[in-house]
Design a protein around this motif. Structure first.
Motif, PDB file in Angstrom:
ATOM      1  N   GLU A   1      12.976  -8.269  -0.460  1.00  0.00           N
ATOM      2  CA  GLU A   1      12.659  -9.606   0.510  1.00  0.00           C
ATOM      3  C   GLU A   1      11.317  -9.552   1.414  1.00  0.00           C
ATOM      4  OE1 GLU A   1      15.573 -11.764   2.413  1.00  0.00           O
ATOM      5  OE2 GLU A   1      16.578 -11.716   1.048  1.00  0.00           O
ATOM      6  N   THR A   2       9.933 -10.246   0.864  1.00  0.00           N
ATOM      7  CA  THR A   2       9.090 -10.203   1.441  1.00  0.00           C
ATOM      8  C   THR A   2       9.061 -10.975   2.799  1.00  0.00           C
ATOM      9  OG1 THR A   2       7.967 -11.200   0.275  1.00  0.00           O
ATOM     10  CG2 THR A   2       7.719  -9.134  -0.608  1.00  0.00           C
ATOM     11  N   THR A   3       8.106 -10.915   3.708  1.00  0.00           N
ATOM     12  CA  THR A   3       7.634 -12.033   4.243  1.00  0.00           C
ATOM     13  C   THR A   3       5.999 -12.442   5.007  1.00  0.00           C
ATOM     14  OG1 THR A   3       7.521 -10.163   6.198  1.00  0.00           O
ATOM     15  CG2 THR A   3       9.516 -10.948   6.028  1.00  0.00           C
TER      16      THR A   3
ATOM     17  N   MET B   1       1.310 -12.524   0.623  1.00  0.00           N
ATOM     18  CA  MET B   1       1.929 -11.442  -0.815  1.00  0.00           C
ATOM     19  C   MET B   1       4.005 -12.182  -0.962  1.00  0.00           C
ATOM     20  SD  MET B   1      -0.602  -9.275  -0.359  1.00  0.00           S
ATOM     21  CE  MET B   1      -1.722  -9.482   0.719  1.00  0.00           C
ATOM     22  N   PRO B   2       4.151 -13.471  -1.510  1.00  0.00           N
ATOM     23  CA  PRO B   2       5.588 -13.590  -1.438  1.00  0.00           C
ATOM     24  C   PRO B   2       6.253 -12.474  -2.525  1.00  0.00           C
ATOM     25  CG  PRO B   2       4.116 -15.070  -2.755  1.00  0.00           C
ATOM     26  CD  PRO B   2       3.209 -14.238  -2.129  1.00  0.00           C
TER      27      PRO B   2
ATOM     28  N   ALA C   1       0.375  -3.707  -2.151  1.00  0.00           N
ATOM     29  CA  ALA C   1       0.238  -4.119  -1.103  1.00  0.00           C
ATOM     30  C   ALA C   1       0.813  -4.068  -0.750  1.00  0.00           C
ATOM     31  CB  ALA C   1      -0.345  -5.810  -1.017  1.00  0.00           C
ATOM     32  N   HIS C   2       2.631  -4.388  -0.952  1.00  0.00           N
ATOM     33  CA  HIS C   2       3.906  -3.762  -0.261  1.00  0.00           C
ATOM     34  C   HIS C   2       4.232  -2.054  -0.340  1.00  0.00           C
ATOM     35  CE1 HIS C   2       4.137  -8.427  -1.286  1.00  0.00           C
ATOM     36  NE2 HIS C   2       4.539  -8.086  -0.261  1.00  0.00           N
ATOM     37  N   LEU C   3       3.536  -1.485  -1.758  1.00  0.00           N
ATOM     38  CA  LEU C   3       3.511   0.115  -1.772  1.00  0.00           C
ATOM     39  C   LEU C   3       2.815   0.452  -0.806  1.00  0.00           C
ATOM     40  CD1 LEU C   3       3.770  -0.122  -6.262  1.00  0.00           C
ATOM     41  CD2 LEU C   3       5.758   0.593  -3.946  1.00  0.00           C
ATOM     42  N   MET C   4       1.890  -0.079  -0.667  1.00  0.00           N
ATOM     43  CA  MET C   4       0.460   1.150   0.115  1.00  0.00           C
ATOM     44  C   MET C   4       0.775   1.006   1.618  1.00  0.00           C
ATOM     45  SD  MET C   4      -1.008   2.190  -1.782  1.00  0.00           S
ATOM     46  CE  MET C   4      -2.537   2.676  -0.269  1.00  0.00           C
ATOM     47  N   GLY C   5       1.403  -0.431   1.765  1.00  0.00           N
ATOM     48  CA  GLY C   5       2.341  -0.840   3.304  1.00  0.00           C
ATOM     49  C   GLY C   5       3.080   0.308   3.956  1.00  0.00           C
TER      50      GLY C   5
END
Length: 177
Positions: free
Chosen positions: A68-70, A74-75, A80-84
């Motif tokens: 689950e993204t917040t 970028m839902p 971007a989440h991998l790089m985060g």
């Protein structure tokens, strides 16, 4: 972090983890790493690069369903989440810049790392495996936990990355290595 470049210099620069700078205008969608004045190669990733650059499509689908993204911007779980995740683990070795106002780049966010592209690929796989291991550890099914742990004993990240890159035929001239 992007910093203004000298007047007449043609855009902003990205201050790299090594202390050198890179003109954001020299980055393009096809770039996956570049040689730096420090003598090393730095991986470059853009938010428009697909997460399949690093992970098989079936795994990306599973992550999109499970994570689950917040972020309203970028839902859907993606690059971007991998790089985060990488940035969280290695805050001193990754820099990013919002380049959404620079129409020449063609991306919204750009990251540069202290790692070359192949090592970044391995790190992402390692971190995703850790994420999966953490998720499985919360399962109420001890058999599933044991099976996952058994399979991970046989999993070799370097071998996986080598095979995945070969399967995708990622030569030095390919875009998303």
């Amino acid at each position: 972090m992007a910093q203004p470049q000298v007047p007449g210099g043609g855009g902003e620069t990205l201050e790299l983890p090594c202390g050198e700078t890179k003109s954001i205008g020299t980055l393009d969608l096809g770039m996956r790493e570049f040689e730096c004045a420090c003598g090393e190669r730095h991986a470059v990733v853009m938010d428009v690069h697909p997460p399949e650059r690093f992970l098989p499509e079936f795994l990306v689908s599973v992550l999109r369903e499970a994570v689950e993204t917040t972020s309203e911007e970028m839902p859907e779980f993606g690059t971007a989440h991998l790089m985060g995740i990488v940035l969280e683990e290695f805050p001193q070795r990754v820099v990013s810049a919002d380049v959404s106002d620079d129409g020449d780049v063609g991306a919204g966010i750009v990251w540069a790392t202290d790692f070359e592209a192949r090592r970044l690929h391995e790190i992402i796989v390692e971190l995703v495996v850790e994420l999966m291991e953490h998720a499985v550890s919360h399962a109420d099914d001890e058999t599933a936990v044991s099976e996952f742990e058994r399979q991970m004993l046989d999993f070799d990240v370097s071998e996986f990355v080598e095979e995945y890159r070969a399967e995708r035929d990622l030569s030095a001239d390919d875009v998303y290595a």
